[in-house]
Write an enzyme that holds these catalytic residues in place. Structure first.
Site, PDB file in Angstrom:
ATOM      1  N   GLU A  77      16.551   6.184 -15.624  1.00 39.58           N
ATOM      2  CA  GLU A  77      16.475   7.592 -15.210  1.00 39.58           C
ATOM      3  C   GLU A  77      16.743   7.794 -13.722  1.00 39.58           C
ATOM      4  OE1 GLU A  77      13.865   7.179 -18.895  1.00 39.58           O
ATOM      5  OE2 GLU A  77      14.170   6.051 -17.027  1.00 39.58           O
TER       6      GLU A  77
ATOM      7  N   PHE B   1      -0.280  10.618 -25.045  1.00 38.08           N
ATOM      8  CA  PHE B   1       0.714   9.562 -24.912  1.00 38.08           C
ATOM      9  C   PHE B   1       1.896  10.041 -24.077  1.00 38.08           C
ATOM     10  CE2 PHE B   1       4.576   7.451 -26.659  1.00 38.08           C
ATOM     11  CZ  PHE B   1       4.315   6.174 -26.172  1.00 38.08           C
ATOM     12  N   GLN B   2       2.219   9.274 -23.051  1.00 36.79           N
ATOM     13  CA  GLN B   2       3.313   9.562 -22.118  1.00 36.79           C
ATOM     14  C   GLN B   2       3.150  10.905 -21.414  1.00 36.79           C
ATOM     15  OE1 GLN B   2       7.114   8.881 -24.139  1.00 36.79           O
ATOM     16  NE2 GLN B   2       7.065   6.738 -23.498  1.00 36.79           N
TER      17      GLN B   2
ATOM     18  N   LYS C 226       7.026  19.993 -25.324  1.00 34.27           N
ATOM     19  CA  LYS C 226       7.810  19.701 -26.520  1.00 34.27           C
ATOM     20  C   LYS C 226       7.718  20.819 -27.560  1.00 34.27           C
ATOM     21  CE  LYS C 226       8.696  16.066 -29.933  1.00 34.27           C
ATOM     22  NZ  LYS C 226       8.345  14.685 -30.374  1.00 34.27           N
TER      23      LYS C 226
ATOM     24  N   MET D 291      19.663  -5.833   6.499  1.00 30.42           N
ATOM     25  CA  MET D 291      19.111  -5.039   7.585  1.00 30.42           C
ATOM     26  C   MET D 291      17.680  -5.451   7.917  1.00 30.42           C
ATOM     27  SD  MET D 291      19.892  -2.804   9.833  1.00 30.42           S
ATOM     28  CE  MET D 291      21.227  -1.697   9.379  1.00 30.42           C
TER      29      MET D 291
END
Length: 570
Positions: free
Chosen positions: A51, A113-114, A163, A472
């Site tokens: 993502e 959940f999630q 949802k 760096m």
């Protein structure tokens, strides 16, 4: 008006906003949206492998196309994986809309959940965000989100949609306008202040223009050049402002700051008026603030009023759009030329010119790679860089002739940016040559996107500058931490075999004399190509200002030599 599911409303809203592509990764809480997508073939969806890459790809697309980039993720880990890219977009003022799914409304706040409070997490790193719990709000929210993302100082907006809202049905009518009483960006600039700026510039003996990302975001490159040519004022460009003026223009001087050029930093310290437009006086530009541009009266033009006067004392503050302010200022400012001042800066540049290392020394340095890029490409390509030494060399040594041909992560300094951002640039410019340039460290942060490159048939060219270190960080350890190379030596896989596993041809280059042929072969390949340049391990980026020091106090590479028969890099 028609009855649609919330997911269908989301698709309709995207079409209404002119969206034609998005970058995303599906999951449970965003599944209704993905269920609706096949009904809208006008909406191209590019499946990334992480993502974060979706967010960076949306950034690259936005910065090149001039449109709002869109990325999509599910709830919980999907949403939190977007956070780095959202923060990157916020720091660099990139217009993106991030769409995330959320658990059903009955579970919000109950650790389902999630479930993650992504609106709470992203509140400090978005211009605005929304949690949608009523299907009737979707049209208004999408209209407002895109308006906020693209107007004023651009930036990211997040829409988190439960949802069950995506599954719910309602009447869809997309609004024609927005009503945001507290949000009214000022584009024109105050006329009195513009006149004050013109008077100050007319009287200046050693004026200097510092152009930033706002020139590119405001599509004001033509106006900048016209203003500079009328006034005869030299132009310096910040890291994110690179490409806003052709680097071969007689008034173009280069980049200031920590890894800017000596002549540019000295010009800042000597100028009597510093006209800064679309830049925010980042610490990497100013160095020690109380020593920055001590002799100058500062004119600061920015569309974000919060930036004006935030870091430096401003003599003339102008809040407005770069394009419109430059148009108005060019009308009233006197035609002039500052040849004596410009010649003085060029004399400093001549004694502190960009140099290559001696090829007879046997060293293969990144300088050789970038010299060939400039010589072969002649400005006819777009570059996305990652973060680190290779990024600074690309900014210093490649010549950029057209707007939006240099794309990099500035404010956040996000390793792993180059490859996914370059995907977005390539999608926005399918018929142009796009190169992702990364170090061996940054490339490994998002190398899984090679699969996306292949699946989407993107003809992206990939350049890895491999010095076997987190370069760096190692440079700072060498210069400021007694050469204690703690956790910076880096083992890498065989990048050519890795590319081959994805079906991408590649070459490993270990000698300066093979660089040009490798680049030509990549360019001649119809599809993606990867080149790994195995360069000298301990080469530093110079010039450099030590952290916390004044930009007056730069030090240069003691090993550099002036040599006439080396490929010249302006």
């Amino acid at each position: 008006m028609k009855t649609l599911t919330g997911a269908q409303m989301m698709c309709e809203a995207l079409l209404a906003e002119g969206v034609d592509v998005m970058f995303g990764y599906p999951g449970g809480a965003i599944m209704p949206f993905y269920h609706a997508l096949p009904e809208y073939p006008q909406l191209r969806h590019i499946l990334v492998r992480h993502e974060q890459a979706a967010g960076h790809a949306a950034e690259g697309y936005a910065r090149t196309s001039g449109k709002v980039g869109v990325c999509v993720a599910t709830s919980g880990p999907g949403a939190t994986n977007l956070v780095t890219a959202i923060a990157d977009a916020m720091m660099d003022s990139v217009p993106i809309v991030a769409i995330t799914g959320q658990v059903v409304t009955s579970l919000i706040g109950k650790d389902g959940f999630q479930e993650t409070d992504v609106t709470g997490i992203t509140q400090p790193i978005t211009k605005h965000n929304y949690l949608v719990t009523d299907v009737r709000d979707l049209p208004r929210v999408f209209k407002e989100a895109f308006h906020i993302a693209r107007t004023g100082r651009p930036g990211p907006v997040l829409i988190d949609v439960a949802k069950d809202v995506q599954n719910a049905r309602g009447m869809f009518e997309y609004p024609e306008s927005v009503d945001l009483p507290g949000y009214k960006p000022n584009y024109e600039g105050n006329r009195r202040q513009i006149k004050e700026a013109a008077n100050l510039l007319n009287q200046a003996k050693k004026p200097l223009i510092m152009a930033g990302h706002g020139i590119l975001l405001g599509h004001a490159s033509v106006e900048l050049r016209e203003f500079a040519e009328k006034t005869g004022i030299p132009v310096i460009t910040t890291l994110l402002g690179i490409s806003c003026i052709p680097e071969d223009h007689p008034l173009s001087l280069g980049m200031p700051g920590m890894h800017g050029w000596v002549h540019v930093n000295r010009a800042i310290q000597e100028c009597d008026v510093l006209f800064t437009i679309g830049a925010r006086f980042d610490d990497r530009v100013t160095g020690k603030l109380d020593t920055f541009a001590r002799n100058a009266k500062i004119i600061h033009v920015d569309i974000d009023p919060a930036e004006v006067g935030k870091n430096v004392i401003t003599a003339v503050p102008i809040v407005g759009d770069a394009k419109r302010v430059l148009e108005n200022l060019t009308e009233i400012v006197n035609a002039n030329e500052h040849s004596e001042w410009l010649n003085h800066i060029r004399e400093i540049q001549a004694t502190r010119s960009k140099r290559q290392r001696d090829p007879e020394s046997g060293m293969f340095t990144p300088h050789h790679v970038y010299a060939e890029f400039t010589q072969i490409m002649q400005g006819e390509f777009r570059v996305c860089t990652d973060v680190g030494q290779h990024q600074m060399w690309a900014a210093q040594l490649i010549e950029y002739m057209k707007p939006h041909t240099h794309i990099t992560s500035g404010g956040l300094g996000t390793m792993g940016f180059a490859l996914p951002a370059a995907m977005g640039v390539q999608v926005a410019c399918p018929n142009e040559e796009v190169w992702a340039i990364a170090g061996d460290g940054g490339f490994q942060m998002n190398l899984q996107e090679l699969a996306t490159v292949v699946q989407e048939s993107l003809p992206l060219k990939i350049c890895i500058i491999n010095n076997g270190y987190l370069g760096m960080v190692r440079q700072w350890q060498e210069l400021f931490h007694e050469r204690r190379y703690s956790a910076t030596p880096m083992w890498s896989p065989d990048f050519i075999k890795l590319a081959d596993a994805y079906g991408i041809p590649g070459l490993r280059v270990e000698r300066p004399e093979d660089v040009a042929e490798a680049i030509h072969q990549a360019r001649a390949t119809n599809g993606p190509f990867l080149i790994e340049f195995v360069v000298e391990r301990e080469v530093n980026v110079y010039p450099m200002v030590a952290p916390g020091a004044s930009i007056s106090d730069m030090f240069e590479d003691p090993n550099e030599v002036e040599i006439e028969d080396v490929v010249a890099v302006k």
